[in-house]
Enzyme design. Structure first.
Site, PDB file in Angstrom:
ATOM      1  N   GLY A 271     -10.670  -9.017 -35.250  1.00 35.89           N
ATOM      2  CA  GLY A 271     -12.089  -8.646 -35.179  1.00 35.89           C
ATOM      3  C   GLY A 271     -12.738  -9.237 -33.934  1.00 35.89           C
ATOM      4  O   GLY A 271     -13.887  -9.673 -33.954  1.00 35.89           O
TER       5      GLY A 271
ATOM      6  N   GLU B 217       3.098   0.066 -10.295  1.00 38.75           N
ATOM      7  CA  GLU B 217       4.561  -0.006 -10.103  1.00 38.75           C
ATOM      8  C   GLU B 217       5.272   1.068 -10.938  1.00 38.75           C
ATOM      9  O   GLU B 217       6.403   0.869 -11.378  1.00 38.75           O
ATOM     10  CB  GLU B 217       5.106  -1.393 -10.443  1.00 38.75           C
ATOM     11  CG  GLU B 217       4.657  -2.489  -9.506  1.00 38.75           C
ATOM     12  CD  GLU B 217       5.113  -2.267  -8.069  1.00 38.75           C
ATOM     13  OE1 GLU B 217       4.235  -1.957  -7.237  1.00 38.75           O
ATOM     14  OE2 GLU B 217       6.305  -2.388  -7.785  1.00 38.75           O
ATOM     15  N   GLY B 218       4.606   2.191 -11.134  1.00 35.37           N
ATOM     16  CA  GLY B 218       5.181   3.315 -11.885  1.00 35.37           C
ATOM     17  C   GLY B 218       4.628   3.350 -13.295  1.00 35.37           C
ATOM     18  O   GLY B 218       4.770   2.391 -14.049  1.00 35.37           O
ATOM     19  N   THR B 219       4.007   4.481 -13.651  1.00 40.95           N
ATOM     20  CA  THR B 219       3.378   4.599 -14.974  1.00 40.95           C
ATOM     21  C   THR B 219       4.442   4.674 -16.076  1.00 40.95           C
ATOM     22  O   THR B 219       5.632   4.867 -15.810  1.00 40.95           O
ATOM     23  CB  THR B 219       2.532   5.890 -15.061  1.00 40.95           C
ATOM     24  OG1 THR B 219       3.428   7.008 -14.895  1.00 40.95           O
ATOM     25  CG2 THR B 219       1.454   5.949 -13.995  1.00 40.95           C
TER      26      THR B 219
ATOM     27  N   SER C 250       2.006   8.831  -8.425  1.00 41.74           N
ATOM     28  CA  SER C 250       3.356   8.790  -9.001  1.00 41.74           C
ATOM     29  C   SER C 250       4.392   9.410  -8.074  1.00 41.74           C
ATOM     30  O   SER C 250       5.504   8.907  -7.941  1.00 41.74           O
ATOM     31  CB  SER C 250       3.377   9.556 -10.325  1.00 41.74           C
ATOM     32  OG  SER C 250       2.482   8.961 -11.224  1.00 41.74           O
TER      33      SER C 250
ATOM     34  N   ALA D 180       0.832  -1.206   0.000  1.00 40.41           N
ATOM     35  CA  ALA D 180       0.000   0.000   0.000  1.00 40.41           C
ATOM     36  C   ALA D 180       0.867   1.257   0.000  1.00 40.41           C
ATOM     37  O   ALA D 180       1.387   1.659   1.042  1.00 40.41           O
ATOM     38  CB  ALA D 180      -0.927  -0.014   1.213  1.00 40.41           C
TER      39      ALA D 180
ATOM     40  N   PRO E 262      -5.062   8.982  -1.782  1.00 42.46           N
ATOM     41  CA  PRO E 262      -5.960   9.806  -2.591  1.00 42.46           C
ATOM     42  C   PRO E 262      -5.231  10.997  -3.239  1.00 42.46           C
ATOM     43  O   PRO E 262      -5.543  11.375  -4.366  1.00 42.46           O
ATOM     44  CB  PRO E 262      -7.004  10.285  -1.580  1.00 42.46           C
ATOM     45  CG  PRO E 262      -7.035   9.208  -0.537  1.00 42.46           C
ATOM     46  CD  PRO E 262      -5.637   8.681  -0.451  1.00 42.46           C
TER      47      PRO E 262
ATOM     48  N   ARG F 265       9.558  -4.272 -10.634  1.00 41.54           N
ATOM     49  CA  ARG F 265       9.276  -3.787 -12.004  1.00 41.54           C
ATOM     50  C   ARG F 265       9.539  -4.860 -13.056  1.00 41.54           C
ATOM     51  O   ARG F 265       8.723  -5.029 -13.973  1.00 41.54           O
ATOM     52  CB  ARG F 265      10.040  -2.492 -12.279  1.00 41.54           C
ATOM     53  CG  ARG F 265       9.377  -1.340 -11.547  1.00 41.54           C
ATOM     54  CD  ARG F 265      10.021  -0.002 -11.700  1.00 41.54           C
ATOM     55  NE  ARG F 265       9.170   0.979 -11.023  1.00 41.54           N
ATOM     56  CZ  ARG F 265       9.580   2.117 -10.506  1.00 41.54           C
ATOM     57  NH1 ARG F 265      10.861   2.459 -10.573  1.00 41.54           N
ATOM     58  NH2 ARG F 265       8.734   2.937  -9.929  1.00 41.54           N
TER      59      ARG F 265
ATOM     60  N   THR G 100      -3.867  -3.663  -4.392  1.00 42.12           N
ATOM     61  CA  THR G 100      -4.105  -4.985  -4.969  1.00 42.12           C
ATOM     62  C   THR G 100      -4.060  -6.039  -3.864  1.00 42.12           C
ATOM     63  O   THR G 100      -3.125  -6.041  -3.052  1.00 42.12           O
ATOM     64  CB  THR G 100      -3.031  -5.293  -6.042  1.00 42.12           C
ATOM     65  OG1 THR G 100      -3.124  -4.298  -7.064  1.00 42.12           O
ATOM     66  CG2 THR G 100      -3.208  -6.679  -6.649  1.00 42.12           C
TER      67      THR G 100
HETATM   68  C1  FAD Z   1      -5.955  -1.802 -10.604  1.00 43.86           C
HETATM   69  C2  FAD Z   1      -4.918  -1.027  -9.839  1.00 43.86           C
HETATM   70  C3  FAD Z   1      -4.111  -1.692  -8.933  1.00 43.86           C
HETATM   71  C4  FAD Z   1      -3.154  -0.994  -8.202  1.00 43.86           C
HETATM   72  N1  FAD Z   1      -2.423  -1.651  -7.237  1.00 43.86           N
HETATM   73  C5  FAD Z   1      -1.655  -0.915  -6.392  1.00 43.86           C
HETATM   74  C6  FAD Z   1      -1.049  -1.527  -5.242  1.00 43.86           C
HETATM   75  O1  FAD Z   1      -1.150  -2.730  -5.021  1.00 43.86           O
HETATM   76  N2  FAD Z   1      -0.386  -0.721  -4.379  1.00 43.86           N
HETATM   77  C7  FAD Z   1      -0.255   0.628  -4.578  1.00 43.86           C
HETATM   78  O2  FAD Z   1       0.344   1.296  -3.747  1.00 43.86           O
HETATM   79  N3  FAD Z   1      -0.785   1.225  -5.677  1.00 43.86           N
HETATM   80  C8  FAD Z   1      -1.482   0.488  -6.564  1.00 43.86           C
HETATM   81  N4  FAD Z   1      -2.072   1.100  -7.654  1.00 43.86           N
HETATM   82  C9  FAD Z   1      -1.874   2.523  -7.853  1.00 43.86           C
HETATM   83  C10 FAD Z   1      -0.939   2.838  -9.000  1.00 43.86           C
HETATM   84  O3  FAD Z   1       0.373   2.457  -8.681  1.00 43.86           O
HETATM   85  C11 FAD Z   1      -1.103   4.325  -9.309  1.00 43.86           C
HETATM   86  O4  FAD Z   1      -2.365   4.476  -9.916  1.00 43.86           O
HETATM   87  C12 FAD Z   1      -0.010   4.857 -10.171  1.00 43.86           C
HETATM   88  O5  FAD Z   1       1.198   4.909  -9.460  1.00 43.86           O
HETATM   89  C13 FAD Z   1      -0.312   6.262 -10.703  1.00 43.86           C
HETATM   90  O6  FAD Z   1      -0.702   7.106  -9.682  1.00 43.86           O
HETATM   91  P1  FAD Z   1      -2.019   8.005  -9.831  1.00 43.86           P
HETATM   92  O7  FAD Z   1      -3.120   7.088 -10.259  1.00 43.86           O
HETATM   93  O8  FAD Z   1      -2.199   8.786  -8.590  1.00 43.86           O
HETATM   94  O9  FAD Z   1      -1.714   8.956 -11.052  1.00 43.86           O
HETATM   95  P2  FAD Z   1      -0.925  10.354 -11.006  1.00 43.86           P
HETATM   96  O10 FAD Z   1       0.357  10.214 -10.301  1.00 43.86           O
HETATM   97  O11 FAD Z   1      -1.872  11.397 -10.556  1.00 43.86           O
HETATM   98  O12 FAD Z   1      -0.607  10.528 -12.547  1.00 43.86           O
HETATM   99  C14 FAD Z   1      -1.614  10.861 -13.506  1.00 43.86           C
HETATM  100  C15 FAD Z   1      -0.935  10.905 -14.873  1.00 43.86           C
HETATM  101  O13 FAD Z   1       0.113  11.909 -14.867  1.00 43.86           O
HETATM  102  C16 FAD Z   1       1.357  11.327 -15.241  1.00 43.86           C
HETATM  103  N5  FAD Z   1       2.459  11.950 -14.473  1.00 43.86           N
HETATM  104  C17 FAD Z   1       2.546  12.072 -13.127  1.00 43.86           C
HETATM  105  N6  FAD Z   1       3.702  12.684 -12.782  1.00 43.86           N
HETATM  106  C18 FAD Z   1       4.363  12.920 -13.948  1.00 43.86           C
HETATM  107  C19 FAD Z   1       5.632  13.512 -14.256  1.00 43.86           C
HETATM  108  N7  FAD Z   1       6.455  13.960 -13.302  1.00 43.86           N
HETATM  109  N8  FAD Z   1       5.977  13.586 -15.551  1.00 43.86           N
HETATM  110  C20 FAD Z   1       5.165  13.135 -16.529  1.00 43.86           C
HETATM  111  N9  FAD Z   1       3.952  12.567 -16.297  1.00 43.86           N
HETATM  112  C21 FAD Z   1       3.571  12.458 -15.026  1.00 43.86           C
HETATM  113  C22 FAD Z   1       1.220   9.859 -14.901  1.00 43.86           C
HETATM  114  O14 FAD Z   1       2.101   9.060 -15.658  1.00 43.86           O
HETATM  115  C23 FAD Z   1      -0.232   9.594 -15.235  1.00 43.86           C
HETATM  116  O15 FAD Z   1      -0.367   9.359 -16.599  1.00 43.86           O
HETATM  117  C24 FAD Z   1      -2.975   0.402  -8.424  1.00 43.86           C
HETATM  118  C25 FAD Z   1      -3.767   1.060  -9.375  1.00 43.86           C
HETATM  119  C26 FAD Z   1      -4.736   0.364 -10.066  1.00 43.86           C
HETATM  120  C27 FAD Z   1      -5.592   1.124 -11.054  1.00 43.86           C
END
Ligand code: FAD
Length: 401
Positions: free
Chosen positions: A356, A378-380, A142, A134, A138, A257, A168
């Site tokens: 299709g 694990e990082g977008t 990232s 975790a 909210p 990762r 998760t």
């Molecule tokens: C199904 C699911 C399972 C998950 N499981 C876990 C879990 O087990 N444990 C846990 O801790 N989290 C979990 N997560 C959370 C997930 O790791 C986060 O959603 C993810 O890290 C992105 O954070 P955010 O959603 O707050 O997006 P934000 O950080 O708000 O980002 C929104 C967008 O802005 C982009 N962005 C942000 N900062 C930058 C930057 N500096 N430069 C360029 N682009 C940027 C991001 O890439 C993204 O596209 C889960 C999420 C989902 C949907």
């Protein structure tokens, strides 16, 4: 010389994981995609088999096999250890079903955190638990340095307060590895991880999410209100060392990762194989001895997707191999995660198009939905690219945001 084949010794593990994926996971894949939040009870028996693989030192197909020290005892020569085997097993299992792998008891990302940073005493206490991870809150995803959940020292305990989202296995796991700050004014260095066991007073599962993909996996919102855990539940060092910064908790990502990249590769391979079958049935021949531009448009597209798949696969093996051989792999782990995460989204969507296959009759529809999260958690994608850029350019996180 670089040998790009998986090591022969991993053959039995790959085969076992493949058999399990095709005979246990694939057949129940659609059932649990539809029955969101129902626990896949078929996994209990299966998890016991994985435990056996992990304890035998063969590596498994979940997160439990990624302890750095154990894989690095012998520093001489080339070593194919737990990280590589776990990646290879994970690929096979996710070829079967990624959401079911994520639901596998004792194979959570929290287990990877415990495996990579716990001391021996903690490993003995927590090693057999199923542990979720975790980090996200909210107001913080990232930018994990912005965590607001607090851990306040009080006698022999830490008292945790805060809310975590998108966890998760947050409901099903036995414990959660919670990231919290010891001192918000000290920045990243004060962020530590704490093992909080299910049933600890003050720890509550608030709700489960309804999701686009990986619906067989539970995703929970958790609340910690004056939740007291023993001091010994802090993973790693309690010292707030501003020079080391985030090093302790971030080390986990170098191991997890490549695992998420492996999940993406498993899903991508499933989609490519199914599409090849559908194209062949339609009379489209993919010819590896001819240039793509003189082949059927669908065959040319398929070749392009396979090339992406292959690049992601090799980067992932490299990052896991480096971890096994005690080589710093943050750059490679992020490259693998970025390439595999983007590729699986492109590949599965393009496969839906080529075949299709837009309805529930085909698992291609499901895989296209399951893929997206692999480019997020694990990082977008964007964050992985940022990390790669920092490493390549030699910039700190303060210099390149
Ligand atoms: C199904 C699911 C399972 C998950 N499981 C876990 C879990 O087990 N444990 C846990 O801790 N989290 C979990 N997560 C959370 C997930 O790791 C986060 O959603 C993810 O890290 C992105 O954070 P955010 O959603 O707050 O997006 P934000 O950080 O708000 O980002 C929104 C967008 O802005 C982009 N962005 C942000 N900062 C930058 C930057 N500096 N430069 C360029 N682009 C940027 C991001 O890439 C993204 O596209 C889960 C999420 C989902 C949907």
């Amino acid at each position: 010389m670089i040998n790009l084949e998986p090591p022969k010794k991993a053959g039995a593990l790959i085969n076992q994981a493949y058999q399990a994926a095709s005979q246990v996971l694939r057949p129940i894949s659609r059932k649990y995609d539809r029955a969101e939040h129902a626990y896949p009870k078929e996994l209990d028996m299966f998890a016991a088999v994985l435990d056996g693989l992990n304890s035998s030192g063969q590596g498994g197909a979940g997160a439990a096999g990624v302890r750095r020290e154990s894989s690095a005892k012998d520093s001489s020569g080339n070593r194919n250890g737990g990280n590589l085997r776990t990646v290879l097993g994970t690929i096979e299992m996710c070829w079967g079903d990624v959401a079911l792998l994520l639901s596998m008891p004792r194979q959570g990302l929290g287990n990877a955190a415990i495996a990579s940073v716990a001391n021996d005493e903690q490993l003995a206490r927590f090693g057999k638990l199923w542990a979720a991870m975790a980090i996200t809150e909210p107001d913080c995803g990232s930018d994990s340095a912005a965590i607001t959940t607090t851990a306040v020292e009080d006698g022999d305990s830490y008292v945790l307060n805060g809310e975590k989202i998108f966890v998760t296995s947050g409901q099903r796991a036995d414990a959660v590895v919670v990231w919290a700050t010891l001192d918000r004014s000290a920045g990243r260095a004060a962020i530590k991880s704490f093992v909080v066991e299910k049933g600890t007073p003050g720890f509550e599962v608030v709700r489960l999410e309804h999701k686009l993909g990986i619906r067989a996996s539970d995703t929970a919102v958790l609340r910690f209100e004056n939740c007291r855990v023993p001091k010994e539940n802090l993973l790693g060092s309690a010292e707030v060392d501003t020079k080391k910064g985030f090093a302790g908790v971030m080390q986990t990502f170098d191991n997890t990762r490549p695992l998420v990249a492996a999940m993406a590769i498993g899903v991508a391979r499933a989609a490519l194989e199914e599409t090849a079958r559908i194209l062949a049935d339609a009379g489209v021949v993919v010819d590896y001895d001819k240039a793509a531009n003189i082949q059927h448009a669908a065959a040319a597209a398929y070749l392009e997707l396979e090339a992406d798949y292959e690049a992601a696969y090799l980067l992932t093996l490299e990052s896991a191999w480096m971890a096994d051989n005690r080589k710093p792999n943050s750059l490679q782990a992020s490259m693998a995660k970025a390439k595999a995460g983007r590729s699986v989204v492109d590949i599965t969507l393009r496969c839906v198009e080529l075949a299709g296959a837009y309805s529930e009759e085909s698992l291609l529809e499901k895989w296209a939905r399951d893929a997206k999260i692999l480019d997020i958690f694990e990082g977008t994608q964007q964050i992985q690219q940022l990390i790669v850029a920092r490493r390549v350019l030699g910039k700190t996180s303060a210099e390149l945001k």
